[in-house]
Design an enzyme around this catalytic site. Structure first.
Site, mmCIF file in Angstrom:
data_model
loop_
_atom_site.group_PDB
_atom_site.id
_atom_site.type_symbol
_atom_site.label_atom_id
_atom_site.label_comp_id
_atom_site.label_asym_id
_atom_site.label_seq_id
_atom_site.Cartn_x
_atom_site.Cartn_y
_atom_site.Cartn_z
ATOM 1 N N LYS A 51 0.846 -1.206 0.000
ATOM 2 C CA LYS A 51 0.000 0.000 0.000
ATOM 3 C C LYS A 51 0.876 1.248 0.000
ATOM 4 O O LYS A 51 0.631 2.198 -0.767
ATOM 5 C CB LYS A 51 -0.908 0.016 1.240
ATOM 6 C CG LYS A 51 -2.080 -0.939 1.147
ATOM 7 C CD LYS A 51 -2.774 -1.079 2.495
ATOM 8 C CE LYS A 51 -3.782 -2.213 2.459
ATOM 9 N NZ LYS A 51 -4.207 -2.650 3.789
ATOM 10 N N GLN A 95 -4.577 -1.504 9.911
ATOM 11 C CA GLN A 95 -4.570 -2.842 9.323
ATOM 12 C C GLN A 95 -5.238 -3.859 10.253
ATOM 13 O O GLN A 95 -4.970 -3.894 11.449
ATOM 14 C CB GLN A 95 -3.127 -3.250 9.013
ATOM 15 C CG GLN A 95 -2.992 -4.562 8.265
ATOM 16 C CD GLN A 95 -3.566 -4.532 6.859
ATOM 17 O OE1 GLN A 95 -3.540 -3.516 6.176
ATOM 18 N NE2 GLN A 95 -4.109 -5.649 6.412
ATOM 19 N N ASP A 118 -11.386 2.893 4.640
ATOM 20 C CA ASP A 118 -11.739 1.470 4.668
ATOM 21 C C ASP A 118 -13.251 1.264 4.607
ATOM 22 O O ASP A 118 -13.716 0.175 4.297
ATOM 23 C CB ASP A 118 -11.250 0.840 5.987
ATOM 24 C CG ASP A 118 -9.997 0.009 5.825
ATOM 25 O OD1 ASP A 118 -9.764 -0.516 4.722
ATOM 26 O OD2 ASP A 118 -9.248 -0.107 6.822
#
Ligand code: GUN
Length: 292
Positions: A51, A95, A118
């Site tokens: 990422k 994460q 997200d």
């Protein structure tokens, strides 16, 4: 059996991001993404690294925070609060999964919904259900929907069966497919680990989204002739003849399923690249919305 190339569609999404980033930079703003990793799970580390690299390739401002596995809930909340208040950061991603001492739901709720790229915050979950376009949709299902659109797969009136009911993929995928408009208007069935006679249900599907997290789970017997199959799985299986000793495989037994399909995504090179591309797209969207 045409393959749906996630690599190619991701390139297209990233080119759009690149254009938007140039326009934002011309206005004096650089979209910024912060990715927070707690602990040292190797798979999570690999995701976070890729990422971060993709951000830099695109010219996004990227902050990668790697915190020790012993980080407390209070410490992580403080990190999130700082990122919420940082005007150079438009997107925040913590994460998943975090270590055991972390209450993940509380962390997600602490993220400013306007920076929740997200799409896990309750405000964004609600916006998806309400079909409010200002919300953020989780990157993986958003990428799957984009793949269907770009591959010219008609979802309107189609029977889509989503296998898996997670908050990250299954649930938002079902909501996207039943929403009004392109890539939506489908009749949706959600199946999961407790579903009785799964094959009888999936054999009715025009479109199957496999997101159960079990290697080779979807077999030829689950799929009708001419179905479209999107494989979300990324499972590590042992492969002693490879350098790493493992390989990544999908939730679909590709070799036996592919010959029956109108179209199917490969693993790797299918949904995976789309997830990162949509994260970049969500970060650009968050930046643009912050200027309004
Ligand atoms: N772990 C696996 N997929 C994801 C994702 O899309 N977002 C976050 N935050 N963690 C993940």
């Amino acid at each position: 059996m045409p393959l749906i190339s996630g690599t190619q569609v991701a390139e297209k999404v990233l080119a759009e991001c690149h254009r938007d980033i140039a326009a934002l930079k011309a206005r004096g703003v650089t979209p910024g993404l912060a990715v927070v990793l707690v602990g040292d799970d190797p798979a999570s580390r690999a995701y976070v690294r890729s990422k971060d690299k993709k951000c830099r390739d695109l010219g996004l401002h990227s902050v990668k925070l790697e915190l020790p596995a012993t980080t407390s809930q209070a410490e992580l909340l403080e990190v999130v609060a700082k990122l919420n208040a940082d005007p150079a950061i438009h997107g925040i991603l913590v994460q998943s999964p975090p270590p055991k001492q972390i209450d993940e739901a509380a962390i997600v709720r602490a993220i400013d919904p306007a920076k929740d790229v997200d799409g896990f915050h309750p405000v964004n979950v609600a916006k998806l259900a309400l079909e409010d376009p200002t919300g953020f949709v989780p990157c993986t299902p958003l990428g799957c929907q984009r793949l269907l659109i770009e591959a010219g797969i008609e979802t309107k009136g189609a029977h889509a069966v989503v296998i898996g009911r997670s908050m990250i993929v299954g649930k938002p995928m079902a909501m996207l497919l039943m929403a009004k408009g392109p890539g939506g208007d489908a009749t949706v069935t959600v199946a999961h680990s407790r579903t009785r006679d799964l094959a009888a249900i999936t054999r009715q599907a025009d479109i199957i989204i496999a997101a159960i997290g079990r290697p080779y789970f979807v077999k030829a017997e689950h799929v009708k002739e001419g179905a479209v199959v999107i494989d979300v799985g990324i499972n590590r299986v042992e492969a002693p003849d490879t350098e790493k000793g493992y390989k990544l495989v999908g939730d679909v037994a590709f070799d036996e399923v592919a010959p029956k399909c109108r179209a199917i995504t490969p693993v790797p090179g299918g949904v995976g690249p789309m997830t990162i591309a949509m994260l970049m797209a969500n970060t650009v969207k968050a930046c643009k919305q912050s200027l309004q």
